[in-house]
Design an enzyme around this catalytic site. Structure first.
Site: not given
Length: 343
Positions: A112-113, A148, A160
């Site tokens: 979750g980071l 990604e 992110d």
């Protein structure tokens, strides 16, 4: 020549999920996040044996192949291969030099980071330095996103990559056509210190597959599921309000916005919370926490708790009894960086 890079992990403070298509394309998204002194690392050098060597060190996955066979490597190093292939295609005219690429992260995947996206930013930054490519923060972040989401087909949003590339406290706006605007916040030293004293970062011990949760959010947005779409509208508003509370130095408003954002986030998709997360939240609220939320997509990973610093010790003790672990951290104002190591 050895090139190393690191990129900072982030805390998602407000608006997370509104950076995921199709919501941001249809309505525009807004996110408030901050990077911390935990990192993803990448090293690039000449393998010395004519092959491509990919090593995800913290995952224990090591692959060697001819550069021409990079598409068929072990899935455990797909992020490394994806970054290598995109750089070769876009900047080296398709040439595939033999390299050794190694990575590791201070946080596990699914924490979750933003660890996976941050790792790709570190890879792009390292390869950019190795090949002397003139890429700025926006270009690095966009390239990492394309690797990604487009090349590897991994579900997720955009915050992110931009957090890792820019670093610091940022209010981010996401629009149709992949248009992103990053607005850095100038934070006072006393406010940073008070925030660090007031925030606890708690790892539930469960890494989760974020793609499943993100897919549910995306389906809800695309299908016009009103409860979910309304929750995303509210999350976007919370990001704006959190930015304003930080600029004013109003930590009570920060905590209220933090909690409202978590209540809205839980309405985006059924799998965002679960009995384990609910139990940790209830325990925290009974021992001094005034606000909570999960960092990232939900379902596990790290939870964040806001408390009065005077309650930090008893809240920490209560959370440890839940079976998870606390992670000490400091905010980090710097984005991804690369350097050449004389070894």
């Amino acid at each position: 020549m050895i090139v190393r890079a690191r990129a900072p992990l982030r805390l998602g403070l407000a608006g997370g999920g509104t950076d995921v298509a199709p919501y941001c394309d249809l309505h525009g998204g807004a996110v408030m996040n901050a990077t911390i002194d935990k990192y993803a690392y990448a090293t690039v050098d000449d393998a010395g044996h004519g092959e491509l060597e990919l090593h995800a060190q913290d995952q224990g996955v090591h692959a060697r192949c001819e550069p021409a066979d990079a598409e068929s490597v072990d899935p455990g190093v797909k992020l490394l291969a994806g970054a290598y292939l995109r750089i070769c295609r876009d900047f080296l005219n398709g040439e595939r030099p033999p390299l050794r690429i190694r990575t590791f992260s201070d946080a596990p995947p699914g924490s979750g980071l933003g660890s996976s996206s941050t790792l790709v930013v570190a890879l792009v930054t390292a390869l950019s330095e190795y090949f002397s490519l003139p890429l700025g923060e926006y270009e690095v972040a966009h390239l990492a996103y394309a690797i990604e989401r487009e090349d590897l087909g991994l579900a997720g949003g955009k915050q992110d990559q931009y957090a890792a590339a820019f670093g610091g406290f940022n209010f981010m706006e996401f629009h149709a056509g992949d248009r992103v605007i990053v607005n850095p916040l100038r934070m006072k030293d006393w406010l940073l210190a008070e925030l660090e004293a007031s925030l606890l970062l708690y790892f539930t011990g469960v890494s989760r597959e974020s793609a499943r949760i993100i897919d549910e959010q995306a389906r809800n947005a695309a299908g016009g599921v009103q409860r979910s779409v309304d929750a995303m509208h509210e999350l976007k508003l919370e990001a704006v309000q959190m930015k304003e509370s930080l600029l004013r130095g109003d930590l009570d408003a920060f905590a209220r916005t933090f909690q409202r954002g978590w209540e809205a986030k839980k309405r985006m998709a059924a799998s965002i919370t679960n009995p384990m997360i609910d139990a940790a939240e209830a325990t925290a609220m009974a021992h001094g926490a005034v606000a909570t939320k999960v960092s990232g997509a939900g379902g596990g990973g790290f939870m964040m708790f806001v408390c009065d610093p005077g309650d930090r010790v008893r809240l920490s003790a209560a959370l440890r009894m839940q079976g998870g672990t606390l992670l000490d951290f400091h905010f980090n104002p710097h984005g991804a960086v690369a350097w050449r190591a004389n070894r």
